[in-house]
Design a protein around this motif. Structure first.
Motif, PDB file in Angstrom:
ATOM      1  N   ASP A 140      -5.674   0.817   4.978  1.00  0.00           N
ATOM      2  CA  ASP A 140      -4.378   1.471   4.841  1.00  0.00           C
ATOM      3  C   ASP A 140      -4.524   2.739   3.998  1.00  0.00           C
ATOM      4  OD1 ASP A 140      -2.567  -0.346   6.263  1.00  0.00           O
ATOM      5  OD2 ASP A 140      -3.194  -1.807   4.763  1.00  0.00           O
ATOM      6  N   ALA A 179      -5.032   2.628  -0.071  1.00  0.00           N
ATOM      7  CA  ALA A 179      -6.278   1.929  -0.398  1.00  0.00           C
ATOM      8  C   ALA A 179      -7.481   2.756   0.040  1.00  0.00           C
ATOM      9  CB  ALA A 179      -6.305   0.556   0.270  1.00  0.00           C
ATOM     10  N   LEU A 228      -5.337  -2.115  -4.810  1.00  0.00           N
ATOM     11  CA  LEU A 228      -3.963  -1.705  -5.062  1.00  0.00           C
ATOM     12  C   LEU A 228      -3.451  -2.272  -6.383  1.00  0.00           C
ATOM     13  CD1 LEU A 228      -2.624  -2.203  -1.433  1.00  0.00           C
ATOM     14  CD2 LEU A 228      -3.089  -0.019  -2.556  1.00  0.00           C
ATOM     15  N   GLU A 287      -8.734  -5.024  -0.401  1.00  0.00           N
ATOM     16  CA  GLU A 287      -7.750  -3.948  -0.345  1.00  0.00           C
ATOM     17  C   GLU A 287      -6.606  -4.241  -1.310  1.00  0.00           C
ATOM     18  OE1 GLU A 287      -4.731  -2.112   2.961  1.00  0.00           O
ATOM     19  OE2 GLU A 287      -6.853  -2.160   3.490  1.00  0.00           O
ATOM     20  N   ASP A 298       0.836  -1.202   0.000  1.00  0.00           N
ATOM     21  CA  ASP A 298       0.000   0.000   0.000  1.00  0.00           C
ATOM     22  C   ASP A 298       0.870   1.250   0.000  1.00  0.00           C
ATOM     23  OD1 ASP A 298      -2.987   1.050   0.816  1.00  0.00           O
ATOM     24  OD2 ASP A 298      -1.440   2.214   1.840  1.00  0.00           O
TER      25      ASP A 298
END
Length: 243
Positions: A231, A234, A198, A194, A159
């Motif tokens: 994060d 994200a 990404l 997530e 991330d």
């Protein structure tokens, strides 16, 4: 979470009436209420409760400051843009875990990952990358001893790297994390979508990435209050899609 708040308030009121303000069960109930408040969008109220918990934990009452208390407050402070203070509490959590369990422990690695994420929010990118990598290194060392999955450390580092426009470094981490997640039945539901967000950001819509990203966003929208636990990169990708 909004519906949970009045129930948690009632639980706290009963514990307070029965045991008093400083009893461990009362403080646990207060932490639980703060958790619900934060995810219901009431961060200022959550912060007040979490600070009160920290203030009431005293050695003469048979209690000590718990790393989780510091981590929770750091999360709440991030939500309000109080990044510098959030970093100090996240760092304190790492110190508590390291002192009690040693540098090489799962809890220390989780806390270090949390510190790195907090530093990223605060703009301390060099510190963030160093601590993301240190947390992953601890996870890898534990993996060799305990055969644990380490996608929980790979994805946060990825991330950070995606946010820094370093997809060439991020993609191998995301690929290996996805492989681990494919064989897991116990993973928190946030991790896979997530990672898919990404990957999509790096792929730029190529190779079916657009449909994968759309599915990931749909999954995340079904998880109440999920943005609090995402994060930084994200979360930005998810928030942009929600506007």
């Amino acid at each position: 979470y909004a519906n949970a708040v009045p129930l948690e308030q009632e639980v706290l009121a009963r514990f307070t009436q029965t045991f008093g303000e400083d009893h461990p069960d009362t403080l646990t109930a207060k932490n639980n209420l703060a958790y619900a408040l934060l995810r219901a969008g009431r961060a200022a109220e959550a912060e007040r409760l979490q600070r009160d918990v920290l203030a009431r934990k005293r050695a003469d009452n048979g209690q000590s400051i718990d790393a989780t208390d510091c981590e929770n407050l750091a999360t709440t402070l991030i939500q309000q843009g109080k990044f510098a203070e959030a970093v100090s509490f996240a760092r304190r959590a790492v110190e508590i875990h390291a002192q009690r369990e040693g540098e090489i422990s799962g809890n220390t690695a989780v806390a270090l990952r949390g510190l790195a994420s907090t530093e990223e929010w605060a703009g301390a990118v060099a510190d963030a990358e160093r601590n993301f990598r240190s947390a992953l290194a601890i996870g890898q060392k534990l993996q060799s001893q305990q055969k644990i999955a380490i996608y929980e450390w790979k994805i946060p580092l990825a991330d950070y790297l995606v946010g820094a426009k370093r997809c060439a470094e991020a993609m191998p981490l995301l690929d290996s994390a996805a492989a681990e997640l494919a064989g897991s039945t116990r993973a928190d539901p946030i991790w896979l979508p997530e990672a898919q967000l990404l990957r999509g950001a790096c792929a730029g819509g190529a190779g079916g990435a657009a449909s994968q990203v759309a599915a990931a966003r749909k999954t995340l929208r079904a998880l109440p209050g999920i943005e609090v636990d995402m994060d930084p990169t994200a979360r930005k990708l998810f928030s942009e899609s929600s506007r």
